[in-house]
Each structure stands twice: as C-alpha cells, then as structure tokens.
Design a protein around this motif. Structure first.
Motif, PDB file in Angstrom:
ATOM      1  N   SER A 154      48.146  78.159 131.704  1.00 16.49           N
ATOM      2  CA  SER A 154      46.730  79.347 132.130  1.00 16.49           C
ATOM      3  C   SER A 154      47.278  80.005 133.198  1.00 16.49           C
ATOM      4  CB  SER A 154      45.767  77.972 132.780  1.00 16.49           C
ATOM      5  OG  SER A 154      45.913  76.688 132.126  1.00 16.49           O
ATOM      6  N   SER A 155      46.723  80.883 133.147  1.00 11.11           N
ATOM      7  CA  SER A 155      46.561  82.227 134.283  1.00 11.11           C
ATOM      8  C   SER A 155      45.666  81.900 134.828  1.00 11.11           C
ATOM      9  CB  SER A 155      46.413  83.719 133.466  1.00 11.11           C
ATOM     10  OG  SER A 155      44.541  82.892 132.889  1.00 11.11           O
ATOM     11  N   VAL A 156      45.971  82.414 136.696  1.00 11.22           N
ATOM     12  CA  VAL A 156      45.235  82.418 137.794  1.00 11.22           C
ATOM     13  C   VAL A 156      44.654  84.247 138.082  1.00 11.22           C
ATOM     14  CG1 VAL A 156      46.203  80.522 138.322  1.00 11.22           C
ATOM     15  CG2 VAL A 156      46.972  82.601 139.150  1.00 11.22           C
ATOM     16  N   LEU A 157      43.865  84.548 138.669  1.00 12.18           N
ATOM     17  CA  LEU A 157      43.555  85.473 139.370  1.00 12.18           C
ATOM     18  C   LEU A 157      43.453  85.701 140.489  1.00 12.18           C
ATOM     19  CD1 LEU A 157      42.200  88.759 138.705  1.00 12.18           C
ATOM     20  CD2 LEU A 157      40.140  87.546 138.876  1.00 12.18           C
ATOM     21  N   LYS A 158      44.899  86.335 141.080  1.00 11.33           N
ATOM     22  CA  LYS A 158      45.358  85.745 142.955  1.00 11.33           C
ATOM     23  C   LYS A 158      45.700  86.788 143.592  1.00 11.33           C
ATOM     24  CE  LYS A 158      44.758  80.635 143.059  1.00 11.33           C
ATOM     25  NZ  LYS A 158      45.421  79.611 143.508  1.00 11.33           N
ATOM     26  N   PRO A 159      46.033  87.404 144.617  1.00  6.08           N
ATOM     27  CA  PRO A 159      46.688  88.160 144.784  1.00  6.08           C
ATOM     28  C   PRO A 159      48.077  87.525 145.474  1.00  6.08           C
ATOM     29  CG  PRO A 159      44.341  87.588 146.683  1.00  6.08           C
ATOM     30  CD  PRO A 159      44.821  86.795 145.356  1.00  6.08           C
ATOM     31  N   ILE A 160      49.047  88.333 145.575  1.00  8.12           N
ATOM     32  CA  ILE A 160      50.361  88.143 146.456  1.00  8.12           C
ATOM     33  C   ILE A 160      50.299  88.605 147.175  1.00  8.12           C
ATOM     34  CG2 ILE A 160      52.485  88.176 145.190  1.00  8.12           C
ATOM     35  CD1 ILE A 160      51.825  88.743 142.576  1.00  8.12           C
ATOM     36  N   GLY A 161      50.922  87.124 148.126  1.00 12.63           N
ATOM     37  CA  GLY A 161      51.590  87.679 149.506  1.00 12.63           C
ATOM     38  C   GLY A 161      50.132  87.320 150.618  1.00 12.63           C
ATOM     39  N   GLU A 162      49.088  87.805 151.121  1.00 10.61           N
ATOM     40  CA  GLU A 162      47.836  87.928 152.129  1.00 10.61           C
ATOM     41  C   GLU A 162      46.789  87.464 151.265  1.00 10.61           C
ATOM     42  OE1 GLU A 162      48.023  91.615 153.676  1.00 10.61           O
ATOM     43  OE2 GLU A 162      50.141  91.119 155.417  1.00 10.61           O
ATOM     44  N   PRO A 163      45.792  87.139 151.276  1.00 12.24           N
ATOM     45  CA  PRO A 163      44.341  86.356 151.228  1.00 12.24           C
ATOM     46  C   PRO A 163      43.474  88.057 150.963  1.00 12.24           C
ATOM     47  CG  PRO A 163      44.422  85.422 153.048  1.00 12.24           C
ATOM     48  CD  PRO A 163      46.149  86.521 152.963  1.00 12.24           C
ATOM     49  N   PHE A 164      42.960  88.271 149.613  1.00 15.45           N
ATOM     50  CA  PHE A 164      42.357  89.809 149.207  1.00 15.45           C
ATOM     51  C   PHE A 164      41.081  89.583 150.308  1.00 15.45           C
ATOM     52  CE2 PHE A 164      40.277  92.018 146.089  1.00 15.45           C
ATOM     53  CZ  PHE A 164      39.834  92.953 147.097  1.00 15.45           C
ATOM     54  N   THR A 165      40.296  90.079 150.620  1.00 13.61           N
ATOM     55  CA  THR A 165      38.801  90.106 150.852  1.00 13.61           C
ATOM     56  C   THR A 165      38.332  91.989 151.352  1.00 13.61           C
ATOM     57  OG1 THR A 165      39.227  88.459 152.881  1.00 13.61           O
ATOM     58  CG2 THR A 165      37.054  89.865 153.045  1.00 13.61           C
ATOM     59  N   ASN A 166      36.969  91.280 150.135  1.00  7.06           N
ATOM     60  CA  ASN A 166      36.378  93.199 150.067  1.00  7.06           C
ATOM     61  C   ASN A 166      34.853  92.508 148.885  1.00  7.06           C
ATOM     62  OD1 ASN A 166      36.046  95.579 149.114  1.00  7.06           O
ATOM     63  ND2 ASN A 166      37.966  96.384 149.141  1.00  7.06           N
ATOM     64  N   LYS A 167      34.251  93.847 149.471  1.00  2.00           N
ATOM     65  CA  LYS A 167      32.806  93.106 148.959  1.00  2.00           C
ATOM     66  C   LYS A 167      33.037  93.059 146.881  1.00  2.00           C
ATOM     67  CE  LYS A 167      31.067  97.287 151.537  1.00  2.00           C
ATOM     68  NZ  LYS A 167      30.593  98.221 151.349  1.00  2.00           N
ATOM     69  N   ILE A 179      33.519  88.612 149.583  1.00  2.00           N
ATOM     70  CA  ILE A 179      34.525  87.603 149.019  1.00  2.00           C
ATOM     71  C   ILE A 179      35.633  87.737 149.750  1.00  2.00           C
ATOM     72  CG2 ILE A 179      35.151  89.030 147.015  1.00  2.00           C
ATOM     73  CD1 ILE A 179      35.137  86.169 145.482  1.00  2.00           C
ATOM     74  N   THR A 180      36.610  86.372 149.291  1.00  2.00           N
ATOM     75  CA  THR A 180      38.209  86.121 150.184  1.00  2.00           C
ATOM     76  C   THR A 180      38.956  85.497 149.436  1.00  2.00           C
ATOM     77  OG1 THR A 180      37.622  86.336 152.137  1.00  2.00           O
ATOM     78  CG2 THR A 180      39.480  85.603 151.830  1.00  2.00           C
ATOM     79  N   ILE A 181      39.418  86.000 148.652  1.00  2.00           N
ATOM     80  CA  ILE A 181      40.436  85.500 147.670  1.00  2.00           C
ATOM     81  C   ILE A 181      41.952  84.859 148.158  1.00  2.00           C
ATOM     82  CG2 ILE A 181      41.609  85.390 144.971  1.00  2.00           C
ATOM     83  CD1 ILE A 181      39.723  87.495 144.433  1.00  2.00           C
ATOM     84  N   ASN A 182      41.885  83.295 148.024  1.00  2.00           N
ATOM     85  CA  ASN A 182      43.447  83.180 148.619  1.00  2.00           C
ATOM     86  C   ASN A 182      44.445  83.628 147.816  1.00  2.00           C
ATOM     87  OD1 ASN A 182      42.477  82.554 150.419  1.00  2.00           O
ATOM     88  ND2 ASN A 182      41.829  80.142 150.038  1.00  2.00           N
ATOM     89  N   PRO A 183      45.808  83.823 148.388  1.00  2.00           N
ATOM     90  CA  PRO A 183      47.354  84.182 147.676  1.00  2.00           C
ATOM     91  C   PRO A 183      47.735  82.896 146.438  1.00  2.00           C
ATOM     92  CG  PRO A 183      47.717  83.849 149.801  1.00  2.00           C
ATOM     93  CD  PRO A 183      46.485  84.301 149.539  1.00  2.00           C
ATOM     94  N   ILE A 184      48.430  82.852 145.732  1.00  2.00           N
ATOM     95  CA  ILE A 184      49.125  82.395 144.964  1.00  2.00           C
ATOM     96  C   ILE A 184      49.750  81.711 146.046  1.00  2.00           C
ATOM     97  CG2 ILE A 184      49.548  83.450 142.825  1.00  2.00           C
ATOM     98  CD1 ILE A 184      52.605  83.945 144.352  1.00  2.00           C
ATOM     99  N   GLU A 185      50.033  80.265 145.601  1.00  2.00           N
ATOM    100  CA  GLU A 185      50.424  79.280 146.759  1.00  2.00           C
ATOM    101  C   GLU A 185      52.038  78.767 145.697  1.00  2.00           C
ATOM    102  OE1 GLU A 185      48.592  75.734 145.783  1.00  2.00           O
ATOM    103  OE2 GLU A 185      46.999  77.105 146.704  1.00  2.00           O
ATOM    104  N   SER A 186      52.664  79.473 144.401  1.00  2.00           N
ATOM    105  CA  SER A 186      54.302  79.328 144.747  1.00  2.00           C
ATOM    106  C   SER A 186      54.237  80.171 142.922  1.00  2.00           C
ATOM    107  CB  SER A 186      54.154  77.709 143.370  1.00  2.00           C
ATOM    108  OG  SER A 186      53.218  77.625 142.185  1.00  2.00           O
ATOM    109  N   GLN A 187      55.084  81.066 142.866  1.00  2.00           N
ATOM    110  CA  GLN A 187      56.229  81.490 141.681  1.00  2.00           C
ATOM    111  C   GLN A 187      55.688  81.043 140.397  1.00  2.00           C
ATOM    112  OE1 GLN A 187      57.680  84.315 141.921  1.00  2.00           O
ATOM    113  NE2 GLN A 187      57.472  84.364 139.690  1.00  2.00           N
ATOM    114  N   GLU A 188      55.923  79.874 140.403  1.00  2.00           N
ATOM    115  CA  GLU A 188      54.805  79.651 139.364  1.00  2.00           C
ATOM    116  C   GLU A 188      53.750  79.940 138.576  1.00  2.00           C
ATOM    117  OE1 GLU A 188      54.710  75.093 137.105  1.00  2.00           O
ATOM    118  OE2 GLU A 188      54.433  75.026 139.424  1.00  2.00           O
ATOM    119  N   GLU A 189      52.826  80.428 139.330  1.00  2.00           N
ATOM    120  CA  GLU A 189      51.608  80.928 139.221  1.00  2.00           C
ATOM    121  C   GLU A 189      51.462  81.926 138.578  1.00  2.00           C
ATOM    122  OE1 GLU A 189      48.054  78.891 141.802  1.00  2.00           O
ATOM    123  OE2 GLU A 189      49.409  79.600 143.094  1.00  2.00           O
ATOM    124  N   ILE A 190      52.627  82.639 138.912  1.00  2.00           N
ATOM    125  CA  ILE A 190      52.829  84.599 138.422  1.00  2.00           C
ATOM    126  C   ILE A 190      53.500  83.441 136.789  1.00  2.00           C
ATOM    127  CG2 ILE A 190      54.280  86.520 138.499  1.00  2.00           C
ATOM    128  CD1 ILE A 190      53.866  86.038 141.521  1.00  2.00           C
TER     129      ILE A 190
END
Length: 399
Positions: A154-167, A179-190
């Motif tokens: 399953s794919s995920v839509l996440k930033p890598i490294g730091e949370p991403f906040t924008n309009k 909106i703030t999107i939390n980054p990946i938790e593991s290489q497995e998500e990539i």
C-alpha cells in the motif's frame, strides 16, 4: 434511476452515465478539431485507460491518429440501482464512439498488476492486432499485490524527514486551513510506495509483451509523472510519491535495453497539475491547482488532460522530424506552460495572500469544483440531473 452527486471526503461515490459520456465526447471533439496530419501510432495499448491522462491518451490515439486501441483498467460495472464507476462509463462512451467511427476498440477489466491480465492482454493483441507500436503506462492505484511474491503493498502520501505544514483547501466549502502531515516512520513506507507507484510493473509489462512477440519494430512506450513547484515538493517530489516517480524515471534505461533490438524507446512524460481523482486527495494540491487555473486561464494557456495529451503526441512523441525533445534528465516535458517563470511568480504571490475570505476572488476554486464533479459526470448545464437515466450501461467489448 435518478442519480445525484454524493461525496465522501475527496471522492464522489456516484457517477452519471450521460455526464461521463459528455466528458468523453467533448474530448473526442477537441482532438478531431486539431486535424492532426503527422504520422503517429497505429496500434496502441493503454494500461490505465479509463480516466485522466490514460483516457485522454486513448482518445488522442484513436481520434487523432485513427489508431486501433486496447485499454486495460480496473473498474466496477453498473448494477441495478447502483451506478458503475466513472471509468466504466467513460470506457463505454469511448468504445461506442470509436465503433461508430469505424475504429477498433476493445477493453480488458481487471488488475493490471496481475500476470493473469497481462496474459489476457497479450492474447487479445495476438488475436486482433498482431503487434502494438505504442504502449502507454498510466496506472494510478493506492495498492498493488505483487505478482511474483503475492505481497500486498500500500502506498502512502507522506513527507520524508520532517513534518510538512502548509495551506490547503476543502474545495467543497472553499475553506482554507493549515495542514500538517507527519513524515514516514520507516523505510518500509517508502519501499511500499515505490512498489505500487514505481517502475517495476511498467518493466514487467514490457518484458512480457516483448517475450510474447507483440511489440512492433520501433515501438515506443511512455509513462506519466509530475514534478510541480517548490511549494509542493516536500509532500510530492521529495516525499514518498516522489521516490516512486524517481524509480519510474530510473526504469527508463532498463526498458530501453529491453527494447534495443526492436529499435524501441521508452520515455517518462512530466505532465501538468490537473484535477484528477488522484490529485484531489493530495493535501495542498487542490489549492495550488485552483490558483494555477486562475493564472493560466487569464493568460490563455490553460490545458486539461486532453489538451496535454494531444500536445504530447503531436509536439513530442510524433514530430515531423522524428526528434523527441527532452530535458537534461532525458524526460519529456509538457508541464512547460505551468512551470513558466511568469506563471509561477503569480501563483506564488497569490499563495501568500489566499484565505477563506478571498479565495473565490483570487482563485478558480469554482472551476476546480466543476471540473472535479465533471470527472464523475456532474455539473454539466445541459443535463437534467432530476431526470431518470439508465445506469445499466455496458462496455461493448466486455461481456
């Protein structure tokens, strides 16, 4: 039945067969109006052919170049009192118009990631066309069951490294929020995202088609990607999706090697940001597209999927001199108008000031909303959505 639009989040869960047919017809009429005279593809396989860029590619091949087309997709047919998916109705409308125009058009509905559908497609090519000279790869799916391992990714839509906040914007209500999107938790998500949206399945398709002898001399294959402006990079280009798109690009030399003895070639085409079922679910993107549409329409350079694909075919893939223009990384670029300095400067300026209070004045949020609903057959002025319509529409080639 009477079919009205019903939404759940960023998806419309109903579709209107008459409206989707109008969408397809409008695209066909646009391509026919271009009176393309250059030589182009004659026998085309489109993988992911029922919506978005894949559908517009099929329409361009068929009605721009009189090509025979086979489309592969995974859609839900209609049932009594239950509309089919938009892609099902799109394909039914496309096949109907193609057959009326005397064009070959057949479709396969199933999981394009599976070996079974690949074999079924090869058998159809052998039986009806012999070989294909263009393969368009335009799959957009959140999940993939790997045909060799059986593992479901399953794919995920996440930033890598730091949370991403924008309009971002809820395009239904025009409410602009952060909106703030939390980054990946593991290489497995990539890895999972790359497994779903990267280049491996494209390569599998080309390998299987080549081995079966159904690719013509000089065959071309193209897959679609997106880069976008810096303000979306953290969630897109530099996020998990971007890693998958990078893998897609990195697959090009491998496919070129597979096709070398056929003098075949593969490309990745970087396309413009548009309203699609996929892009509507990506935070930040609907707001960016609403501002982009405003700017590009005012400059007279706005394009939808059909304008993009007609230009891709006529001005990139099939030029008079046979030369395909590429960027420094070897990619086709039809996002060139979107990425123009003057366009991006105006979008950036609007981005800094856009709020819920002024969005209706400084963006094309209404155009975004209309185009979104038109993907599902709604918001056409000349269709009576209070009237009864036949939901049980069949795709002629699928029994």
């Amino acid at each position: 039945m009477i079919i009205q639009p019903r939404t759940r989040g960023f998806i419309c869960i109903t579709t209107h067969p008459e409206g989707t047919a109008k969408n397809v017809h409008n695209q066909i009429e646009y391509v026919k109006s271009k009176n393309i005279t250059t030589e182009g593809p004659k026998k085309v396989l489109v993988i992911g052919a029922s919506t978005g860029f894949g559908l517009s590619s099929r329409i361009t091949a068929a009605f721009g170049y009189n090509a025979a087309t086979i489309g592969v997709f995974f859609e839900k047919p209609a049932a009594p009192n239950k509309p089919g998916t938009a892609g099902w109705y799109n394909t039914a409308a496309f096949e109907k118009e193609a057959l009326e125009a005397g064009l070959y058009a057949k479709s396969i509905n199933g999981d394009a990631f599976s070996d079974e559908v690949k074999k079924q497609t090869i058998e159809l090519i052998k039986k009806d066309l012999g070989q294909v000279d263009l393969v368009v790869y335009s799959l957009a799916s959140p999940r993939r069951t790997h045909p060799k391992t059986g593992v479901a990714h399953s794919s995920v839509l996440k930033p890598i490294g730091e949370p991403f906040t924008n309009k971002t914007v809820d395009f239904h209500t025009a409410n602009v929020t952060d909106i703030t999107i939390n980054p990946i938790e593991s290489q497995e998500e990539i890895d999972n995202t790359v497994a779903v949206m990267g280049g491996e399945d494209w390569k599998f398709w080309i390998e299987d088609l080549k081995e079966a002898g159904v690719l013509a001399e000089g065959v071309k294959t193209v897959a679609y990607s997106y880069i976008g402006p810096e303000l979306t990079h953290k969630i897109y280009k530099d996020g998990t999706i971007g890693m998958a798109k990078k893998d897609l690009e990195n697959t090009v030399p491998t496919i070129n090697n597979i096709l070398s003895d056929l003098n075949g070639v593969s490309y990745v085409s970087v396309n413009k940001a548009l309203v699609t079922q996929s892009s509507s679910a990506i935070p930040v993107v609907p707001l960016y597209v609403s501002l982009l549409y405003k700017v590009m329409k005012e400059k007279g350079i706005h394009e939808g999927t059909i304008e993009q694909m007609e230009r891709l075919f006529a001005e990139r893939l099939y030029t008079n001199d046979g030369i395909v223009p590429l960027d420094q990384e070897g990619r086709i670029r039809v996002d060139d108008l979107e990425m123009r300095d003057d366009v991006q400067k105006e979008v950036d300026d609007l981005w800094k000031i856009v709020t819920s209070e002024n969005i209706n004045e400084i963006s094309d949020i209404k155009g975004y909303r209309d185009e979104f609903f038109q993907l599902f057959g709604f918001n056409y002025d000349d269709i009576n959505y209070e009237a009864d319509t036949n939901e049980l529409v069949e795709v002629p080639s699928i029994k």
